[in-house]
Scaffold this active site. Structure first.
Site, PDB file in Angstrom:
ATOM      1  CG  ASP A   1      -3.364  42.152 -33.486  1.00  0.00           C
ATOM      2  OD1 ASP A   1      -4.206  42.960 -33.907  1.00  0.00           O
ATOM      3  OD2 ASP A   1      -3.633  41.305 -32.620  1.00  0.00           O
TER       4      ASP A   1
ATOM      5  CE  LYS B   1      -7.439  33.573 -37.293  1.00  0.00           C
ATOM      6  NZ  LYS B   1      -8.533  33.180 -36.386  1.00  0.00           N
TER       7      LYS B   1
ATOM      8  CG  ASP C   1     -10.687  36.255 -37.575  1.00  0.00           C
ATOM      9  OD1 ASP C   1     -11.242  35.678 -38.529  1.00  0.00           O
ATOM     10  OD2 ASP C   1     -10.598  35.735 -36.453  1.00  0.00           O
TER      11      ASP C   1
ATOM     12  NE  ARG D   1      -3.624  40.972 -24.841  1.00  0.00           N
ATOM     13  CZ  ARG D   1      -4.542  41.115 -25.792  1.00  0.00           C
ATOM     14  NH1 ARG D   1      -4.190  41.123 -27.053  1.00  0.00           N
ATOM     15  NH2 ARG D   1      -5.825  41.215 -25.473  1.00  0.00           N
TER      16      ARG D   1
ATOM     17  CB  VAL E   1      -2.320  32.786 -34.473  1.00  0.00           C
ATOM     18  CG1 VAL E   1      -2.137  31.745 -35.554  1.00  0.00           C
ATOM     19  CG2 VAL E   1      -3.085  33.985 -35.005  1.00  0.00           C
TER      20      VAL E   1
ATOM     21  CE  LYS F   1      -6.460  44.813 -22.933  1.00  0.00           C
ATOM     22  NZ  LYS F   1      -6.523  43.799 -21.860  1.00  0.00           N
ATOM     23  N   GLY F   2      -4.047  44.234 -29.347  1.00  0.00           N
ATOM     24  CA  GLY F   2      -3.202  43.262 -30.046  1.00  0.00           C
ATOM     25  C   GLY F   2      -2.002  43.835 -30.776  1.00  0.00           C
TER      26      GLY F   2
END
Ligand code: PRP
Length: 194
Positions: A113, A144, A116, A178, A166, A56-57
């Site tokens: 988005d 990141k 990581d 969100r 974050v 979803k991000g």
């Protein structure tokens, strides 16, 4: 509303430690990325670009980015989930919803988005790369700095950030935050305690 009120929210949610990127900083960087992408694809005469947003991000970043592109484009989404719990990296990625658009022969940009561990992007890269696109590039708003991050090339990066949790601008903690207009760092005690 004056500039100071816009740059720093007066009252942050209690679980938020600090704002990393204001709404204005985000907007400015998204415009720069859209300009860079448009110029790159116009230069190669790509015709139409297929943006693939990772749900979803990425839904907010993709919406902002797409509306600022000057190169013709179409939009599609894919939904993935990682098996990691509370930020732990398991390395396993599950496909929840596949694309609706065909990829073969298209100029594709994966839009994330955040990267990581890099496992999600690595998985997508293999999957979409295997469907014979005309070209494949990757774009993430945040990257990141984490140990052992999967090495996938990322052509377009909004901001590099330290290894902290974050939220905002599409990013969540347990599905909260969100839709914050800024990107903020969560207090470490929140996610360590769960
Ligand atoms: C987040 C984020 C990326 C992925 C990055 O998605 O949106 O897709 O993790 O992590 P990685 O580089 O370690 O693979 P998440 O699985 O939390 O789902 P969501 O986007 O629905 O919140």
């Amino acid at each position: 509303m004056n500039d100071q009120q816009v740059a720093v929210p007066e009252k942050l949610p209690a679980e938020i430690l600090r704002v990393l990127f204001s709404e204005e900083a985000i907007s400015s960087r998204v415009s720069e990325l859209a300009g860079q992408i448009s110029a790159d694809y116009e230069a190669i005469g790509a015709g139409s670009v297929l943006l693939i947003g990772v749900l979803k991000g990425a839904f907010i970043f993709l919406a902002d980015l797409a509306r600022r592109l000057t190169v013709p484009h179409r939009v599609d989404f894919i939904a993935l989930s990682s098996y990691g719990q509370m930020g732990a990296v398991s390395g396993a990625v599950r496909l929840l919803m596949d694309l609706r658009e065909p990829v073969a022969g298209r100029h594709v940009i994966i839009v994330e988005d955040i990267v990581d561990s890099g496992q999600t992007l690595a998985y997508l890269d293999r999957m979409i790369g295997g469907r014979e696109p005309a070209s494949l590039r990757r774009c993430t708003f945040l990257r990141k700095h984490t140990d052992g991050q999967a090495t996938v090339p990322i052509e377009y990066v909004g901001f590099d950030i330290p290894d902290v949790w974050v939220v905002g601008y599409g990013l969540d903690y347990a599905e909260r935050y969100r839709t914050l207009p800024y990107i903020a760092e969560l207090r470490p005690d929140v996610y360590r305690e769960g």
